[in-house]
Design an enzyme around this catalytic site. Structure first.
Site, PDB file in Angstrom:
ATOM      1  NE  ARG A   1       5.061   3.583  -7.220  1.00 39.60           N
ATOM      2  CZ  ARG A   1       4.092   3.804  -6.341  1.00 39.60           C
ATOM      3  NH1 ARG A   1       3.079   2.982  -6.291  1.00 39.60           N
ATOM      4  NH2 ARG A   1       4.144   4.806  -5.506  1.00 39.60           N
TER       5      ARG A   1
ATOM      6  NE  ARG B   1       4.777  14.412 -16.974  1.00 39.60           N
ATOM      7  CZ  ARG B   1       5.057  14.613 -15.710  1.00 39.60           C
ATOM      8  NH1 ARG B   1       6.123  15.317 -15.358  1.00 39.60           N
ATOM      9  NH2 ARG B   1       4.264  14.127 -14.793  1.00 39.60           N
TER      10      ARG B   1
ATOM     11  NE  ARG C   1      13.914  -3.469   1.206  1.00 36.15           N
ATOM     12  CZ  ARG C   1      15.150  -3.698   1.615  1.00 36.15           C
ATOM     13  NH1 ARG C   1      15.479  -4.876   2.155  1.00 36.15           N
ATOM     14  NH2 ARG C   1      16.082  -2.768   1.514  1.00 36.15           N
TER      15      ARG C   1
ATOM     16  NE  ARG D   1      11.354   8.783   0.122  1.00 39.13           N
ATOM     17  CZ  ARG D   1      10.275   8.323  -0.484  1.00 39.13           C
ATOM     18  NH1 ARG D   1      10.080   8.548  -1.765  1.00 39.13           N
ATOM     19  NH2 ARG D   1       9.369   7.625   0.172  1.00 39.13           N
TER      20      ARG D   1
ATOM     21  CD  GLU E   1      11.763   8.282   3.410  1.00 35.22           C
ATOM     22  OE1 GLU E   1      11.721   7.393   2.533  1.00 35.22           O
ATOM     23  OE2 GLU E   1      10.850   9.115   3.585  1.00 35.22           O
TER      24      GLU E   1
ATOM     25  CE1 TYR F   1       5.183   1.162  -3.136  1.00 36.29           C
ATOM     26  CE2 TYR F   1       5.668   0.583  -5.393  1.00 36.29           C
ATOM     27  CZ  TYR F   1       5.916   1.357  -4.296  1.00 36.29           C
ATOM     28  OH  TYR F   1       6.880   2.315  -4.367  1.00 36.29           O
TER      29      TYR F   1
ATOM     30  CG  ASP G   1       0.347   5.524  -4.772  1.00 41.54           C
ATOM     31  OD1 ASP G   1       1.249   5.321  -3.951  1.00 41.54           O
ATOM     32  OD2 ASP G   1       0.556   5.815  -5.967  1.00 41.54           O
TER      33      ASP G   1
HETATM   34  P1  FAD Z   1      -1.938   1.378   7.096  1.00 47.05           P
HETATM   35  O1  FAD Z   1      -1.852   2.844   6.986  1.00 47.05           O
HETATM   36  O2  FAD Z   1      -0.685   0.589   7.251  1.00 47.05           O
HETATM   37  O3  FAD Z   1      -2.914   1.052   8.320  1.00 47.05           O
HETATM   38  C1  FAD Z   1      -3.022  -0.225   8.889  1.00 47.05           C
HETATM   39  C2  FAD Z   1      -3.293  -0.023  10.374  1.00 47.05           C
HETATM   40  O4  FAD Z   1      -3.586  -1.293  10.942  1.00 47.05           O
HETATM   41  C3  FAD Z   1      -2.090   0.522  11.123  1.00 47.05           C
HETATM   42  O5  FAD Z   1      -2.453   1.677  11.852  1.00 47.05           O
HETATM   43  C4  FAD Z   1      -1.691  -0.626  12.064  1.00 47.05           C
HETATM   44  O6  FAD Z   1      -1.197  -0.164  13.311  1.00 47.05           O
HETATM   45  C5  FAD Z   1      -3.012  -1.347  12.223  1.00 47.05           C
HETATM   46  N1  FAD Z   1      -2.856  -2.753  12.582  1.00 47.05           N
HETATM   47  C6  FAD Z   1      -2.118  -3.691  11.942  1.00 47.05           C
HETATM   48  N2  FAD Z   1      -2.187  -4.865  12.593  1.00 47.05           N
HETATM   49  C7  FAD Z   1      -3.000  -4.667  13.653  1.00 47.05           C
HETATM   50  C8  FAD Z   1      -3.441  -5.506  14.715  1.00 47.05           C
HETATM   51  N3  FAD Z   1      -3.037  -6.772  14.806  1.00 47.05           N
HETATM   52  N4  FAD Z   1      -4.267  -4.982  15.655  1.00 47.05           N
HETATM   53  C9  FAD Z   1      -4.651  -3.683  15.588  1.00 47.05           C
HETATM   54  N5  FAD Z   1      -4.247  -2.841  14.610  1.00 47.05           N
HETATM   55  C10 FAD Z   1      -3.436  -3.326  13.649  1.00 47.05           C
HETATM   56  N6  FAD Z   1       0.685   6.788  -0.896  1.00 47.05           N
HETATM   57  C11 FAD Z   1       0.436   7.879  -1.661  1.00 47.05           C
HETATM   58  O7  FAD Z   1      -0.638   7.966  -2.272  1.00 47.05           O
HETATM   59  N7  FAD Z   1       1.360   8.888  -1.751  1.00 47.05           N
HETATM   60  C12 FAD Z   1       2.554   8.848  -1.096  1.00 47.05           C
HETATM   61  O8  FAD Z   1       3.351   9.789  -1.198  1.00 47.05           O
HETATM   62  C13 FAD Z   1       2.838   7.703  -0.295  1.00 47.05           C
HETATM   63  N8  FAD Z   1       4.009   7.600   0.371  1.00 47.05           N
HETATM   64  C14 FAD Z   1       4.263   6.486   1.127  1.00 47.05           C
HETATM   65  C15 FAD Z   1       5.480   6.422   1.804  1.00 47.05           C
HETATM   66  C16 FAD Z   1       5.772   5.307   2.587  1.00 47.05           C
HETATM   67  C17 FAD Z   1       7.083   5.206   3.323  1.00 47.05           C
HETATM   68  C18 FAD Z   1       4.816   4.253   2.679  1.00 47.05           C
HETATM   69  C19 FAD Z   1       5.113   3.022   3.499  1.00 47.05           C
HETATM   70  C20 FAD Z   1       3.610   4.327   2.020  1.00 47.05           C
HETATM   71  C21 FAD Z   1       3.321   5.443   1.225  1.00 47.05           C
HETATM   72  N9  FAD Z   1       2.098   5.560   0.571  1.00 47.05           N
HETATM   73  C22 FAD Z   1       1.850   6.667  -0.206  1.00 47.05           C
HETATM   74  C23 FAD Z   1       1.048   4.518   0.694  1.00 47.05           C
HETATM   75  C24 FAD Z   1       0.069   4.802   1.824  1.00 47.05           C
HETATM   76  O9  FAD Z   1       0.760   4.822   3.060  1.00 47.05           O
HETATM   77  C25 FAD Z   1      -0.968   3.693   1.841  1.00 47.05           C
HETATM   78  O10 FAD Z   1      -1.636   3.599   0.604  1.00 47.05           O
HETATM   79  C26 FAD Z   1      -2.037   3.839   2.924  1.00 47.05           C
HETATM   80  O11 FAD Z   1      -1.606   4.524   4.049  1.00 47.05           O
HETATM   81  C27 FAD Z   1      -2.466   2.440   3.319  1.00 47.05           C
HETATM   82  O12 FAD Z   1      -3.528   2.482   4.236  1.00 47.05           O
HETATM   83  P2  FAD Z   1      -3.931   1.147   4.962  1.00 47.05           P
HETATM   84  O13 FAD Z   1      -5.123   1.480   5.800  1.00 47.05           O
HETATM   85  O14 FAD Z   1      -4.045   0.050   3.985  1.00 47.05           O
HETATM   86  O15 FAD Z   1      -2.678   0.732   5.857  1.00 47.05           O
HETATM   87  N1  UDP Z   2      12.975   5.148  -8.267  1.00 50.09           N
HETATM   88  C1  UDP Z   2      14.270   5.277  -8.698  1.00 50.09           C
HETATM   89  N2  UDP Z   2      14.934   6.450  -8.494  1.00 50.09           N
HETATM   90  C2  UDP Z   2      14.359   7.496  -7.866  1.00 50.09           C
HETATM   91  C3  UDP Z   2      13.039   7.366  -7.410  1.00 50.09           C
HETATM   92  C4  UDP Z   2      12.360   6.180  -7.613  1.00 50.09           C
HETATM   93  O1  UDP Z   2      14.819   4.340  -9.257  1.00 50.09           O
HETATM   94  O2  UDP Z   2      15.034   8.535  -7.688  1.00 50.09           O
HETATM   95  C5  UDP Z   2      12.285   3.862  -8.479  1.00 50.09           C
HETATM   96  C6  UDP Z   2      12.487   2.898  -7.303  1.00 50.09           C
HETATM   97  O3  UDP Z   2      12.567   1.585  -7.822  1.00 50.09           O
HETATM   98  C7  UDP Z   2      11.222   3.068  -6.504  1.00 50.09           C
HETATM   99  C8  UDP Z   2      10.193   3.266  -7.619  1.00 50.09           C
HETATM  100  O4  UDP Z   2      10.893   4.025  -8.613  1.00 50.09           O
HETATM  101  O5  UDP Z   2      10.929   1.924  -5.708  1.00 50.09           O
HETATM  102  C9  UDP Z   2       8.925   3.967  -7.204  1.00 50.09           C
HETATM  103  O6  UDP Z   2       9.261   5.209  -6.671  1.00 50.09           O
HETATM  104  P1  UDP Z   2       8.264   6.067  -5.815  1.00 50.09           P
HETATM  105  O7  UDP Z   2       8.874   7.399  -5.565  1.00 50.09           O
HETATM  106  O8  UDP Z   2       6.932   6.014  -6.473  1.00 50.09           O
HETATM  107  O9  UDP Z   2       8.257   5.214  -4.470  1.00 50.09           O
HETATM  108  P2  UDP Z   2       7.553   5.415  -3.061  1.00 50.09           P
HETATM  109  O10 UDP Z   2       7.131   6.847  -2.944  1.00 50.09           O
HETATM  110  O11 UDP Z   2       6.424   4.449  -3.055  1.00 50.09           O
HETATM  111  O12 UDP Z   2       8.628   5.044  -2.106  1.00 50.09           O
END
Ligand code: FAD
Ligand code: UDP
Length: 368
Positions: free
Chosen positions: A174, A178, A251, A282, A302, A350, A352
């Site tokens: 991911r 560069r 996780r 982070r 986190e 996983y 985005d």
């Molecule tokens: P979710 O947002 O998880 O929504 C699922 C919903 O279903 C939740 O509100 C939950 O409460 C509900 N639900 C589950 N079970 C039930 C039930 N039994 N009854 C009723 N409701 C229920 N993507 C990016 O593009 N850029 C980023 O920088 C980025 N950072 C991230 C950082 C973290 C820590 C995480 C975990 C994810 C990140 N993502 C990021 C990914 C992004 O969060 C997801 O792609 C997106 O939010 C997923 O949407 P979703 O609708 O699939 O799931």
């Molecule tokens: N990663 C790493 N060092 C960093 C940042 C990211 O090794 O400083 C690796 C790590 O394995 C991580 C993956 O790159 O799970 C993807 O990172 P990203 O920032 O895309 O993760 P997210 O935003 O989904 O937590």
């Protein structure tokens, strides 16, 4: 006779559920959205603390190459010019991410792309890896042993709680590598944070749609199953099937959020701590996503850990064991006539945000 109340019941108001619900509502169908949390938006939800949009479930930076998705979102919100350029702190020294000429210069003093490539090539040769089979081998063959040890190994093992030799290579693919002095974490054409926050986007998608929060599908499954013609399920797929083949692993992350009485704590939205000994991965300083100038600031540390009942299942663990288990559930899901599974939890991917939106738009076009 049709006794159901709605055409669609959408379980989960995250991006997948909200986009699907919007499309169905626009097409004139009756839709009910339920969510077990007290709010809508799933993991993109933000809360307002000290007048700052705090990303409650971890930093969310929108980025995409998909113009259709970008235009779709821009019909609800505009995006600011935020460009993610995280800094890594390893034992007190700072390095730019993603891996680029600034990183190579700080590490080795190399000043040209050729010098940097030569250094990486030398480390790759010494490692003897030809066909990378896991994350460790993939990382070393992409950026060499030094970067692997300083910027990847500790962070990844904290993030995933598993050795890099047991993790799939795609996790590290991911990140861009560069040979230019460019700290933009993403290669995508479009990037930014919604002006007014992610809640504004979700409110726009769900406008005019009936929504019930604090409502868990499994608390009254039989009732909800009879309430609509079709169910869009965005929760955990293993839970939907009563864990009959076993539990998928996830996780989770614990966020330690603090309001500080200083204007600017770390000078950047994202600072990664890549050494193993520091327990968090982070620190996010939320105001920098929106170029805010309040006298206070809010930071979140986190702490990743293994998911247990009661915690939020954030990251699917796509190793061999879990992928096989997911395959067994996906086979059952394929046979469902009235249930559509979508999103990070139901597809155990996983994804985005842009990919989740793309999937929801596709599912609507093909199965809605
Ligand atoms: P979710 O947002 O998880 O929504 C699922 C919903 O279903 C939740 O509100 C939950 O409460 C509900 N639900 C589950 N079970 C039930 C039930 N039994 N009854 C009723 N409701 C229920 N993507 C990016 O593009 N850029 C980023 O920088 C980025 N950072 C991230 C950082 C973290 C820590 C995480 C975990 C994810 C990140 N993502 C990021 C990914 C992004 O969060 C997801 O792609 C997106 O939010 C997923 O949407 P979703 O609708 O699939 O799931
Ligand atoms: N990663 C790493 N060092 C960093 C940042 C990211 O090794 O400083 C690796 C790590 O394995 C991580 C993956 O790159 O799970 C993807 O990172 P990203 O920032 O895309 O993760 P997210 O935003 O989904 O937590």
């Amino acid at each position: 006779m049709n006794t159901t109340q709605y055409d669609y019941l959408v379980v989960g108001s995250g991006l997948f559920g909200a986009v699907f619900a919007y499309k169905a509502h626009q097409a004139g169908f009756t839709v009910l959205v339920i969510d077990k949390r007290f709010h809508t938006g799933g993991n993109v939800y933000c809360e307002n603390i000290a007048d700052i949009n705090v990303h409650t479930y971890g930093a969310h930076i929108f980025h995409t190459n998909n113009k259709e998705v970008w235009d779709f979102l821009n019909s609800f919100v505009s995006f600011n010019r935020y460009t993610n350029s995280p800094v890594a702190n390893y034992k007190g020294r700072l390095y730019n991410l993603p891996f680029n000429m600034n990183t190579f210069y700080a590490l080795w003093g190399v000043k040209t792309p050729d010098e940097a490539k030569e250094k990486i090539e030398q480390q790759r040769r010494e490692s003897g890896i030809t066909e990378p089979k896991n994350l460790e081998e993939q990382a070393i063959s992409l950026v060499g042993k030094d970067i692997y040890e300083i910027l990847i190994k500790g962070y990844t093992e904290k993030q995933w709680g598993r050795k890099c030799t047991t993790l799939p290579a795609f996790i590290i693919k991911r990140l861009p590598v560069r040979f230019t002095f460019d700290n933009n974490y993403f290669n995508d054409l479009y990037q930014g944070i919604p002006i007014g926050g992610y809640n504004k986007l979700i409110d726009g998608l769900l406008a005019g749609i009936e929504v019930k929060t604090n409502t868990d599908f499994f608390a009254n499954r039989a009732y909800w199953e009879n309430t609509a013609e079709k169910i869009i399920f965005t929760g955990k797929i293993d839970e939907f099937y009563g864990y009959r083949f076993g539990k998928l692993e996830y996780r989770t992350v614990r966020f330690e959020t603090e309001t500080l009485t200083c204007e600017n704590y770390q000078g950047n939205a994202v600072v990664n701590y890549t050494e193993r000994e520091i327990p968090y991965t982070r620190i996010i300083e939320h105001k920098h996503f929106e170029f805010d100038k309040q006298p206070q600031t809010v930071i979140s540390r986190e702490y990743p850990s293994e998911w247990k009942e009661g915690a939020e299942p954030f990251y699917p663990v796509n190793d061999e064991k879990n992928s096989a288990l997911y395959g067994a559930y996906a086979e059952l899901a394929c046979k469902e006539k009235n249930v559509i599974f979508g999103g990070r939890l139901a597809e155990y991917r996983y994804y985005d945000m842009d990919k989740v939106i793309e999937r929801a738009l596709d599912k609507w076009d093909n199965n809605g």
